[in-house]
Design an enzyme around this catalytic site. Structure first.
Site, PDB file in Angstrom:
ATOM      1  N   GLU A   1       7.498  16.186   8.547  1.00  0.00           N
ATOM      2  CA  GLU A   1       8.933  16.036   8.835  1.00  0.00           C
ATOM      3  C   GLU A   1       9.135  15.772  10.328  1.00  0.00           C
ATOM      4  OE1 GLU A   1      11.798  18.723   6.935  1.00  0.00           O
ATOM      5  OE2 GLU A   1      12.670  19.061   8.922  1.00  0.00           O
TER       6      GLU A   1
ATOM      7  N   TYR B   1      14.730  28.240  -1.047  1.00  0.00           N
ATOM      8  CA  TYR B   1      14.599  29.317  -0.068  1.00  0.00           C
ATOM      9  C   TYR B   1      13.818  30.499  -0.639  1.00  0.00           C
ATOM     10  CZ  TYR B   1      18.097  26.331   1.942  1.00  0.00           C
ATOM     11  OH  TYR B   1      18.730  25.215   2.433  1.00  0.00           O
TER      12      TYR B   1
ATOM     13  N   GLN C   1      11.997  29.974  20.668  1.00  0.00           N
ATOM     14  CA  GLN C   1      12.470  28.947  19.737  1.00  0.00           C
ATOM     15  C   GLN C   1      12.418  29.463  18.294  1.00  0.00           C
ATOM     16  OE1 GLN C   1       9.823  25.644  19.053  1.00  0.00           O
ATOM     17  NE2 GLN C   1      11.527  24.196  19.199  1.00  0.00           N
TER      18      GLN C   1
ATOM     19  N   HIS D   1      18.664  32.044   0.389  1.00  0.00           N
ATOM     20  CA  HIS D   1      19.492  31.359   1.391  1.00  0.00           C
ATOM     21  C   HIS D   1      20.339  32.389   2.140  1.00  0.00           C
ATOM     22  CE1 HIS D   1      22.965  28.885   2.830  1.00  0.00           C
ATOM     23  NE2 HIS D   1      21.954  28.146   3.229  1.00  0.00           N
TER      24      HIS D   1
HETATM   25  P1  FAD Z   1      23.100  24.530  -1.458  1.00  0.00           P
HETATM   26  O1  FAD Z   1      21.974  24.219  -2.384  1.00  0.00           O
HETATM   27  O2  FAD Z   1      24.414  23.913  -1.729  1.00  0.00           O
HETATM   28  O3  FAD Z   1      23.183  26.059  -1.223  1.00  0.00           O
HETATM   29  C1  FAD Z   1      23.974  26.595  -0.158  1.00  0.00           C
HETATM   30  C2  FAD Z   1      24.477  27.990  -0.534  1.00  0.00           C
HETATM   31  O4  FAD Z   1      25.458  27.884  -1.566  1.00  0.00           O
HETATM   32  C3  FAD Z   1      23.391  28.933  -1.084  1.00  0.00           C
HETATM   33  O5  FAD Z   1      23.644  30.209  -0.574  1.00  0.00           O
HETATM   34  C4  FAD Z   1      23.615  28.897  -2.593  1.00  0.00           C
HETATM   35  O6  FAD Z   1      23.187  30.097  -3.225  1.00  0.00           O
HETATM   36  C5  FAD Z   1      25.132  28.748  -2.647  1.00  0.00           C
HETATM   37  N1  FAD Z   1      25.618  28.100  -3.873  1.00  0.00           N
HETATM   38  C6  FAD Z   1      25.137  26.989  -4.462  1.00  0.00           C
HETATM   39  N2  FAD Z   1      25.835  26.716  -5.586  1.00  0.00           N
HETATM   40  C7  FAD Z   1      26.809  27.666  -5.691  1.00  0.00           C
HETATM   41  C8  FAD Z   1      27.856  27.918  -6.610  1.00  0.00           C
HETATM   42  N3  FAD Z   1      28.056  27.134  -7.691  1.00  0.00           N
HETATM   43  N4  FAD Z   1      28.671  28.987  -6.397  1.00  0.00           N
HETATM   44  C9  FAD Z   1      28.487  29.799  -5.330  1.00  0.00           C
HETATM   45  N5  FAD Z   1      27.501  29.602  -4.401  1.00  0.00           N
HETATM   46  C10 FAD Z   1      26.675  28.548  -4.585  1.00  0.00           C
HETATM   47  N6  FAD Z   1      20.259  20.751   7.581  1.00  0.00           N
HETATM   48  C11 FAD Z   1      20.733  19.656   8.245  1.00  0.00           C
HETATM   49  O7  FAD Z   1      21.849  19.680   8.796  1.00  0.00           O
HETATM   50  N7  FAD Z   1      19.984  18.508   8.322  1.00  0.00           N
HETATM   51  C12 FAD Z   1      18.756  18.400   7.736  1.00  0.00           C
HETATM   52  O8  FAD Z   1      18.100  17.345   7.811  1.00  0.00           O
HETATM   53  C13 FAD Z   1      18.230  19.547   7.038  1.00  0.00           C
HETATM   54  N8  FAD Z   1      17.015  19.491   6.422  1.00  0.00           N
HETATM   55  C14 FAD Z   1      16.563  20.576   5.696  1.00  0.00           C
HETATM   56  C15 FAD Z   1      15.336  20.485   5.031  1.00  0.00           C
HETATM   57  C16 FAD Z   1      14.849  21.567   4.284  1.00  0.00           C
HETATM   58  C17 FAD Z   1      13.525  21.440   3.567  1.00  0.00           C
HETATM   59  C18 FAD Z   1      15.603  22.776   4.231  1.00  0.00           C
HETATM   60  C19 FAD Z   1      15.083  23.965   3.456  1.00  0.00           C
HETATM   61  C20 FAD Z   1      16.828  22.875   4.892  1.00  0.00           C
HETATM   62  C21 FAD Z   1      17.332  21.788   5.628  1.00  0.00           C
HETATM   63  N9  FAD Z   1      18.565  21.818   6.286  1.00  0.00           N
HETATM   64  C22 FAD Z   1      19.047  20.727   6.980  1.00  0.00           C
HETATM   65  C23 FAD Z   1      19.359  23.066   6.288  1.00  0.00           C
HETATM   66  C24 FAD Z   1      20.384  23.118   5.124  1.00  0.00           C
HETATM   67  O9  FAD Z   1      21.361  22.119   5.325  1.00  0.00           O
HETATM   68  C25 FAD Z   1      21.006  24.518   5.128  1.00  0.00           C
HETATM   69  O10 FAD Z   1      20.068  25.475   4.772  1.00  0.00           O
HETATM   70  C26 FAD Z   1      22.301  24.675   4.333  1.00  0.00           C
HETATM   71  O11 FAD Z   1      22.919  25.905   4.752  1.00  0.00           O
HETATM   72  C27 FAD Z   1      22.136  24.743   2.816  1.00  0.00           C
HETATM   73  O12 FAD Z   1      21.865  23.523   2.296  1.00  0.00           O
HETATM   74  P2  FAD Z   1      21.405  23.381   0.739  1.00  0.00           P
HETATM   75  O13 FAD Z   1      21.296  21.949   0.474  1.00  0.00           O
HETATM   76  O14 FAD Z   1      20.250  24.246   0.465  1.00  0.00           O
HETATM   77  O15 FAD Z   1      22.726  23.987   0.050  1.00  0.00           O
END
Ligand code: FAD
Length: 305
Positions: free
Chosen positions: A16, A146, A213, A150
C-alpha cells in the site's frame, strides 16, 4: 484484471502506498514505485485522502501503477463526503485507465463542526458504497475489516454483523486494519468463518520505525500494542537505527507466522518507504519461493490428473 482472481493462488502479497500532498506534483510518486516494483507484489493499492482531498492523485497513481508498471492496482475510495455523482465520476475515470479494483470505504467521520452526521447523504456506511458500485459496474470490490473491532463500535458481535452485511452486499475480499498480535487476527478469522464470511482476508501489516508516529496511528484506529512490542518501542525510541531494525524484525516475524498459518494474503503498509519493504522481502525470499513452488506443484498435479 480483477484482484479476486489472484486469490486462487494464495498467498497474495500486496503493498500500500499513499499519494503526495495535493499541492505536490503527482510525479513524486515515481520514486516510491521505482523502489517497490521489482519486489514483484501481486498488486499495489493507493489510498484516498480523508474527504477525497487527494482524489485526483489517487486516480492518476492507480493509472501509473497499472499502465506504466504493469502491476495490478487497487484504488481506495471513501464515500462519507461524496454524492453518487462523485462516485460515478471516479468509477468512470478508473474504467478509462483499465483499473478494475476498488477498496470501498466509508472514511473517517470529519471532525469539523460543520459536519452533521445525521444529515441525509447518499452513503452512510461502506456497505452502501459497495451496493452502489455493484449496481453501477463490473468492479472487483475490496472492503476493510477490523480484527480488534472498529473504533466506533463497542461490541465485537455488532461489528462482525455489520461486516457480514457489507460482505453480502458484494465485497470480493477484505483487508484488515494493522495489528501487532497475530492471535487477535486468528480469533477474528474464526469468528468471521463462524458467521459465514468466507471471502479471502488479507492481513494488514505495518513495519514500525517511529514510536510517536505509531502511537498517534494506534490512538486513532484503536489497534493495541502488545507488551512484547511496547518493550521494543520504549527501549529503542531514541535510537532510530535500532528501532528500525527491531521494527522490521517484528513485522517479518508476524508475516512468517501468518504465512505458515495459511493466510490468504499479506498487505504491507509501506508508508512510502521502499527500503523498509525491501528489507522485509529480502528476509522472506525463500518463503515466497516455497509458495511459488507449491503453486507450481498444484498446477502440475491438476494438469497431470
Ligand atoms: P464501515 O464498514 O462503514 O464501518 C464503519 C463503522 O460503522 C463501524 O463501526 C461499523 O461497525 C459501523 N456500521 C456499519 N454498518 C452499520 C449499520 N448498519 N448500523 C450501525 N453501524 C454500522 N481511510 C481513508 O480516508 N482513506 C483510505 O485510503 C483508507 N484506507 C484504508 C484501508 C484499510 C485496509 C483500512 C482497514 C482502513 C482504511 N481507511 C482509510 C480508514 C477507514 O476509512 C476508517 O477506518 C473508517 O472509520 C471506516 O471505514 P469502513 O469502510 O471500514 O466503514
Amino acid at each position: 484484471m480483477k484482484i479476486k482472481e489472484l486469490f486462487k493462488n494464495k498467498p497474495v502479497i500486496s503493498l500500500e502506498i499513499f499519494p503526495p500532498k495535493p499541492e505536490s506534483p503527482v510525479d513524486t510518486i515515481y520514486k516510491t514505485i521505482d523502489g517497490l516494483y521489482d519486489l514483484k507484489p501481486d498488486y499495489i493499492s493507493v489510498t484516498y485522502g480523508a474527504g477525497g482531498s487527494s482524489k485526483s492523485h489517487t486516480l492518476k497513481i492507480a493509472d501509473i501503477i497499472k499502465n506504466k508498471y504493469n502491476i495490478e492496482a487497487l484504488a481506495h475510495l471513501t464515500c462519507i463526503n461524496s454524492a453518487k455523482e462523485d462516485v460515478d465520476n471516479v468509477l468512470k475515470e478508473l474504467k478509462s485507465y483499465g483499473v478494475e479494483n476498488v477498496l470501498a470505504l466509508r472514511g473517517d467521520i470529519p471532525l469539523d463542526d460543520e459536519f452533521d452526521i445525521n444529515a441525509r447523504r447518499d452513503f452512510k456506511y461502506a456497505k452502501d458504497l459497495v451496493s452502489y458500485i455493484k449496481e453501477s459496474d463490473d468492479f472487483c470490490i475490496a472492503g476493510a475489516c477490523y480484527p480488534e473491532v472498529h473504533i466506533e463500535c463497542t461490541d465485537s458481535k455488532e461489528d462482525l454483523k455489520h461486516l457480514k452485511e457489507k460482505v453480502d452486499n458484494g465485497v470480493d475480499f477484505l483487508i484488515t486494519q494493522l495489528f501487532f498480535d497475530n492471535n487477535l487476527f486468528y480469533s477474528f478469522k474464526e469468528k468471521a468463518d463462524a458467521i459465514g464470511i468466507n471471502i479471502p482476508i488479507s492481513a494488514g501489516i505495518m513495519p514500525v520505525i517511529n514510536k510517536k508516529q505509531i502511537e498517534r496511528i494506534t490512538s486513532l484506529c484503536g489497534t493495541s500494542i502488545p507488551l512484547k512490542f511496547r518493550r521494543i518501542l520504549d527501549k529503542y525510541e531514541h535510537n532510530p537505527e535500532a528501532l528500525k531494525e527491531a521494527g522490521i524484525a517484528y513485522a517479518t516475524e508476524q508475516i512468517i507466522d501468518l504465512l505458515s498459518y495459511g493466510i490468504d494474503g499479506i498487505h504491507l503498509y509501506t508508508m512510502n518507504k521502499p527500503e523498509i519493504s525491501r528489507k522485509i522481502f529480502n528476509q522472506i525470499e525463500s518463503i515466497r519461493s516455497y509458495f511459488k513452488e507449491d503453486k507450481e506443484d498444484i498446477i502440475a498435479e491438476a494438469v497431470g490428473s
